[in-house]
Design a protein around this motif. Structure first.
Motif, short mmCIF file in Angstrom:
data_model
loop_
_atom_site.label_atom_id
_atom_site.label_comp_id
_atom_site.label_asym_id
_atom_site.label_seq_id
_atom_site.Cartn_x
_atom_site.Cartn_y
_atom_site.Cartn_z
N LEU A 30 0.82 -1.22 0.00
CA LEU A 30 0.00 0.00 0.00
C LEU A 30 0.85 1.27 0.00
CD1 LEU A 30 -2.78 -1.16 2.50
CD2 LEU A 30 -2.96 -0.99 0.01
N ARG A 31 2.00 1.20 0.66
CA ARG A 31 2.85 2.40 0.73
C ARG A 31 3.36 2.82 -0.64
NH1 ARG A 31 3.09 4.09 5.65
NH2 ARG A 31 3.03 2.62 7.38
N VAL A 32 3.57 1.85 -1.53
CA VAL A 32 4.09 2.24 -2.85
C VAL A 32 2.98 2.70 -3.80
CG1 VAL A 32 6.13 0.76 -2.68
CG2 VAL A 32 4.04 -0.15 -3.73
N ILE A 33 1.73 2.50 -3.39
CA ILE A 33 0.62 2.99 -4.21
C ILE A 33 0.51 4.51 -4.13
CG2 ILE A 33 -1.93 3.04 -4.38
CD1 ILE A 33 -1.94 0.07 -3.72
N ARG B 221 -3.23 -6.18 8.46
CA ARG B 221 -3.82 -7.48 8.78
C ARG B 221 -5.26 -7.63 8.25
NH1 ARG B 221 -0.55 -6.47 13.19
NH2 ARG B 221 -2.19 -5.52 14.44
N LYS B 222 -5.58 -6.88 7.23
CA LYS B 222 -6.90 -6.99 6.62
C LYS B 222 -6.79 -7.36 5.14
CE LYS B 222 -9.27 -3.62 9.60
NZ LYS B 222 -10.34 -4.49 10.12
N HIS B 223 -7.85 -7.94 4.62
CA HIS B 223 -7.98 -8.06 3.17
C HIS B 223 -8.40 -6.68 2.66
CE1 HIS B 223 -7.93 -12.54 2.90
NE2 HIS B 223 -8.33 -12.43 4.15
N VAL B 224 -7.77 -6.23 1.60
CA VAL B 224 -8.07 -4.90 1.07
C VAL B 224 -8.59 -5.01 -0.36
CG1 VAL B 224 -7.11 -2.65 0.42
CG2 VAL B 224 -6.42 -3.73 2.56
N ASN C 134 -13.36 -9.91 7.21
CA ASN C 134 -12.28 -9.01 7.61
C ASN C 134 -11.69 -8.28 6.40
OD1 ASN C 134 -10.19 -7.83 9.14
ND2 ASN C 134 -8.82 -9.55 8.70
N TYR C 135 -12.47 -7.38 5.83
CA TYR C 135 -11.95 -6.65 4.68
C TYR C 135 -12.32 -5.17 4.74
CZ TYR C 135 -16.61 -6.73 2.32
OH TYR C 135 -17.94 -6.55 1.99
N GLU C 136 -11.55 -4.39 4.02
CA GLU C 136 -11.83 -2.96 3.86
C GLU C 136 -11.78 -2.64 2.37
OE1 GLU C 136 -12.82 -0.80 5.95
OE2 GLU C 136 -12.41 -1.75 7.88
N PRO D 116 -4.02 -10.19 3.36
CA PRO D 116 -3.29 -9.45 4.40
C PRO D 116 -1.78 -9.39 4.20
CG PRO D 116 -4.99 -10.79 5.40
CD PRO D 116 -4.94 -11.19 3.95
N GLN D 117 -1.24 -10.27 3.33
CA GLN D 117 0.19 -10.21 3.02
C GLN D 117 0.47 -9.33 1.79
OE1 GLN D 117 -1.29 -13.45 3.76
NE2 GLN D 117 -0.71 -12.76 5.82
N GLY D 118 -0.59 -8.81 1.19
CA GLY D 118 -0.41 -7.93 0.04
C GLY D 118 -0.40 -8.65 -1.29
N LYS D 119 -0.70 -9.95 -1.28
CA LYS D 119 -0.74 -10.70 -2.54
C LYS D 119 -2.04 -10.40 -3.29
CE LYS D 119 -0.88 -15.40 -4.41
NZ LYS D 119 -1.07 -16.83 -4.08
N VAL D 120 -1.92 -10.14 -4.59
CA VAL D 120 -3.12 -9.93 -5.42
C VAL D 120 -3.81 -11.27 -5.61
CG1 VAL D 120 -3.99 -9.20 -7.67
CG2 VAL D 120 -2.12 -7.94 -6.61
N THR D 121 -5.03 -11.39 -5.09
CA THR D 121 -5.75 -12.67 -5.18
C THR D 121 -6.80 -12.68 -6.29
OG1 THR D 121 -7.26 -11.93 -3.44
CG2 THR D 121 -5.37 -13.27 -2.77
#
Length: 401
Positions: free
Chosen positions: A16-19, A44-47, A79-81, A144-149
Motif C-alpha cells: 500500500l505504501r508504494v501505491i 492485517r486486513k484483506h483490502v 475481515n476486509y476494507e 493481508p500479506q499484500g498478494k493480489v488474489t
C-alpha cells in the motif's frame, strides 16, 4: 511498484505504501471520523481496491454499500476494507472535477484517497496495463500479506455478495463448481415474493423488452392461458439493460394497468449487471471444451435483451424452465388452444417447450451487446436461436437519457 507488487510480501502495508506518494503521510480519508489517516488502519486486513473514474454510478456504490456497510458489519469473519482509487486525467483537473470527487467521496462509507493526486503515476499505468482498467469499475483484491488474489472481484461480488469472501480467484472457481442454473441464481433475492410463489407451486414468468404493445399482448394472452388451465401464475417485468428512463416509464404503465409485477430501477440495474458479471466470470473460469449450461442460458437472455423484441422465461420450482424470444412466446400464448391438451397431459412447462420446438423461425436477428471490460469474451459465440456462430462487431455507444 511493479517489483514490489509482484514479489511476495509479509505485510500488506508495504504494498500500500508504494501505491501512494511518499510526500503524503496520510493518503487516506476515513469516512467514519472525516479525517485523513495513515495506511496502517489496513494492516492485517484483506483490502479491496475499488478502481474507477469519476463516472462510477450511484447504483454500483449503493450495491457495494449494502455488502460493506450492513452485511460486513454484522459478521466478524468478513475481515476486509474497501479503498477507492479514482483514476483521473490530472492534466484536465479543474474545480468541477474536484467537486465531483468530493461528492462521490461523501457518499462512500469506505476509505478513499484524500485526493486523486496522491496515487503514484506508475500505479495508474499499472492499473491500465496489467489490471486492464479502462472505464468500467474493477475491484482488485489483496490478502493481508499484500498478494493480489483477484484482478477483478466485482463480478463475484455482484453474483454472490459476501459469500464470495475472501474474493479470490480460487474462491470464485469453487463457488461455480457448486452452482447450477436455477431460478434462485437468476433472481438472487431481487423478487421478495419468490419463496411464497414457489411454495404455492406457481408458474413464475420473468419477462423483458421495451415495446408496450408487445408487453400488453403477451401478459394478456399468458394470463388468459393460465386462467383456462386454472394454474397459478405470477409475472414479473425485469426491464431492459441500459434503458433506465424508458424502463421507468414502461414500469409505471405496467403498474398502472395492473399487467404484472414490475421491479424498481435499482433491481433492474442489478439484475442485468449480475448477468453480465456471470458471463465474464464464467468466461474466465470455464473450460472451453465443456458445455456450460449456466453460461449458455446467461448468453441467451443477454442475446434476447440485445434484440429488438421482448422475451420471457418461465419457471416451475427451482429448475424446471423454458424460455423464448418475444415473437415465439407471444404466438405460442395466442395460439394456446393448439397445445392446451398437451399441458393437461404433461404439465405447462414441458408442453410449452415441446410447442416451441415445433415452431420454425427462419428469420431472426440476435444481438449480444456487452460492455468492454477487462478479461474479455472469447471470440466464438453462438446464436441462442439457431446455434450458428455469431459475427463480431465493435460498437461505440454514448447513451444519455
Amino acid at each position: 511498484f511493479i517489483r514490489i507488487i509482484e514479489t511476495p510480501q509479509k505485510e500488506i502495508s508495504k504494498i500500500l505504501r508504494v501505491i501512494f506518494r511518499k510526500e503524503d503521510p496520510h493518503p487516506l480519508f476515513s469516512p467514519a471520523d472525516k479525517t485523513r489517516v495513515d495506511i496502517d488502519v489496513l494492516r492485517r486486513k484483506h483490502v479491496l481496491l475499488l478502481i474507477s473514474d469519476l463516472d462510477i454510478s450511484l447504483d454500483e456504490i449503493q450495491v457495494l454499500e449494502v455488502l460493506y456497510k450492513y452485511e460486513r458489519a454484522s459478521s466478524s469473519e468478513l475481515n476486509y476494507e474497501i479503498v477507492w482509487l479514482p483514476i483521473v486525467d490530472r492534466s484536465a483537473w479543474n474545480d468541477s472535477y474536484q467537486q465531483k470527487f468530493l461528492n462521490l467521496q461523501s457518499i462512500m462509507p469506505w476509505y478513499t484517497v484524500n485526493h486523486p493526486s496522491v496515487i503514484e503515476p506508475a500505479v495508474i499505468k499499472y492499473t491500465k496495463e496489467k489490471w486492464r482498467f479502462v472505464k468500467k469499475p474493477i475491484v482488485v483484491t489483496l490478502d493481508p500479506q499484500g498478494k493480489v488474489t483477484c484482478t477483478n472481484a466485482l463480478n463475484m461480488m455482484w453474483i454472490w455478495g459476501n459469500a464470495a469472501f475472501p474474493f479470490s480467484t480460487d474462491k470464485e472457481e469453487s463457488l461455480w463448481k457448486s452452482e447450477s442454473w436455477t431460478i434462485e441464481l437468476l433472481v438472487d433475492g431481487l423478487e421478495p415474493n419468490l419463496p411464497n410463489w414457489m411454495r404455492e407451486e406457481k408458474v413464475i414468468c420473468f419477462y423483458g423488452g421495451e415495446k408496450m404493445e408487445w408487453i400488453e399482448s403477451f401478459t394478456s394472452a399468458t394470463k388468459k392461458a393460465a386462467q383456462t388451465l386454472e394454474i397459478g401464475l405470477e409475472m414479473v417485468y425485469v426491464g431492459k439493460n441500459n434503458a433506465k428512463e424508458r424502463v421507468k416509464k414502461i414500469s409505471g404503465l405496467i403498474t398502472e394497468k395492473q399487467l404484472s409485477h414490475s421491479w424498481q430501477d435499482a433491481s433492474v440495474w442489478f439484475f442485468w449487471n449480475r448477468l453480465e458479471s456471470m458471463l465474464y466470470s464464467k468466461t474466465q473460469h470455464g473450460k472451453t471444451n465443456d458445455p456450460d449450461i449456466i453460461k449458455q442460458e446467461v448468453m441467451t437472455i443477454l442475446g434476447y435483451d440485445g434484440s429488438e423484441h421482448g422475451w420471457a422465461i418461465f419457471f416451475l420450482g427451482t429448475t424446471e424452465m423454458v424460455r423464448a424470444n418475444g415473437e415465439r412466446v407471444l404466438s405460442s400464448m395466442q395460439s394456446f388452444e393448439e397445445w392446451e391438451e398437451m399441458v393437461r397431459q404433461m404439465g405447462f412447462i414441458p408442453a410449452l417447450r415441446k410447442h416451441l420446438e415445433g415452431i420454425t423461425d427462419d428469420h431472426h436477428c440476435t444481438r449480444l451487446i456487452l460492455p468492454g471490460i477487462s478479461g474479455g469474451i472469447e471470440e466464438r459465440v453462438v446464436c441462442a436461436e439457431c446455434g450458428r456462430p455469431m459475427e463480431m462487431y465493435f460498437m461505440y455507444r454514448c447513451c444519455v437519457e
